[in-house]
Design an enzyme around this catalytic site. Structure first.
Site, PDB file in Angstrom:
ATOM      1  N   ARG A 135      40.965  40.511  34.110  1.00 15.71           N
ATOM      2  CA  ARG A 135      41.535  39.900  32.905  1.00 15.71           C
ATOM      3  C   ARG A 135      42.773  39.072  33.213  1.00 15.71           C
ATOM      4  O   ARG A 135      43.012  38.045  32.574  1.00 15.71           O
ATOM      5  CB  ARG A 135      41.843  40.968  31.851  1.00 15.71           C
ATOM      6  CG  ARG A 135      40.614  41.405  31.074  1.00 15.71           C
ATOM      7  CD  ARG A 135      40.970  42.126  29.794  1.00 15.71           C
ATOM      8  NE  ARG A 135      39.795  42.263  28.953  1.00 15.71           N
ATOM      9  CZ  ARG A 135      39.452  41.413  27.998  1.00 15.71           C
ATOM     10  NH1 ARG A 135      40.203  40.349  27.776  1.00 15.71           N
ATOM     11  NH2 ARG A 135      38.380  41.605  27.271  1.00 15.71           N
TER      12      ARG A 135
ATOM     13  N   SER B 116      32.461  33.395  32.536  1.00 13.96           N
ATOM     14  CA  SER B 116      33.798  33.409  33.120  1.00 13.96           C
ATOM     15  C   SER B 116      34.030  34.676  33.932  1.00 13.96           C
ATOM     16  O   SER B 116      34.497  34.628  35.089  1.00 13.96           O
ATOM     17  CB  SER B 116      34.858  33.301  32.017  1.00 13.96           C
ATOM     18  OG  SER B 116      34.779  32.071  31.348  1.00 13.96           O
TER      19      SER B 116
ATOM     20  N   HIS C 171      41.510  35.909  34.512  1.00 14.98           N
ATOM     21  CA  HIS C 171      40.960  35.149  33.381  1.00 14.98           C
ATOM     22  C   HIS C 171      42.068  34.480  32.584  1.00 14.98           C
ATOM     23  O   HIS C 171      41.917  33.344  32.109  1.00 14.98           O
ATOM     24  CB  HIS C 171      40.153  36.090  32.481  1.00 14.98           C
ATOM     25  CG  HIS C 171      39.425  35.410  31.378  1.00 14.98           C
ATOM     26  ND1 HIS C 171      39.801  35.517  30.061  1.00 14.98           N
ATOM     27  CD2 HIS C 171      38.343  34.601  31.398  1.00 14.98           C
ATOM     28  CE1 HIS C 171      38.972  34.820  29.311  1.00 14.98           C
ATOM     29  NE2 HIS C 171      38.075  34.250  30.088  1.00 14.98           N
TER      30      HIS C 171
END
Length: 221
Positions: free
Chosen positions: A47, A24, A50
């Site tokens: 992040r 990812s 994500h």
């Protein structure tokens, strides 16, 4: 006692947690652009992408040049994290916190309904007023309610203690974009320069905000 068995494999997919995690982040770094962000904010952006699944998030991401060092220093010194929503608070990975920091949300405090009623505002906004005794030097995380961010800014304009950093990413169609614009304009319009990160427009949310907190809590991905 029933013994659970895994169903037969019908699909071809990756199911190793560590491999999923690594793949990812590799995909994000391959597809996203980080131009224009402070160098130390790349992990923060990764992040947040994500947590949202949106590689174009960087186009709307605004990060104050001192946000990352200010937030990390505060957390390492034991600063509390003040959240507008329980979903933000529960999204924080406790093992990443550098000083067993308190992660606080006052939305369910028994004083909140009466305050919201008396002030004719939302419970989320009313709960922000209960932050004041812990606000100085805290890390603020607003990922749900635009009214909470507006209320915090109004408290600061009225002389409330200043937090070390603000993650202001409320989501929605009413007030979200406007509250985040007010955050980005706070220093220029009112001389209150608090490091912040925000996402322009309607995008935001609890997952995105807790992902940002997890990035600030620990540099390692």
């Amino acid at each position: 006692m029933n013994v659970l068995g895994r169903p037969r494999r019908h699909y071809d997919y990756l199911d190793n947690g560590q491999e999923i995690y690594a793949d990812s982040f590799a995909t994000i770094r391959r597809e996203a652009r980080f131009d224009g962000l402070p160098a130390e904010a790349e992990t923060l952006a990764v992040r947040m992408i994500h947590g949202s699944g949106q590689v174009d998030l960087v186009d709307d991401l605004v990060v104050h040049p001192r946000l990352v060092p200010a937030a990390r220093q505060a957390l390492e010194a034991g600063a509390p994290i003040l959240c507008d929503a329980t979903m933000v608070a529960t999204g924080v990975t406790a093992s990443r916190l550098p000083a067993r920091n308190d992660v606080l949300c006052f939305l369910n405090d028994p004083r909140v309904p009466a305050l919201a009623r008396d002030w004719s505002t939302t419970r989320s906004a009313a709960a922000v007023s209960l932050w004041e005794p812990r606000l100085a030097g805290a890390v603020v995380a607003i990922g749900n309610a635009p009214t909470a961010l507006f209320h915090l800014l109004e408290m600061l304009l009225d002389g409330a203690p200043r937090p070390a950093a603000i993650l202001g990413c409320p989501v929605g169609f009413v007030g979200a974009a406007e509250s985040k614009q007010a955050l980005t304009d706070l220093a220029a319009d009112h001389g209150i320069d608090v490091p912040y990160a925000t996402v322009r427009g309607r995008r935001g949310g609890s997952a995105m905000t807790s992902s940002a907190l997890n990035a600030l809590a620990q540099e390692a991905e």
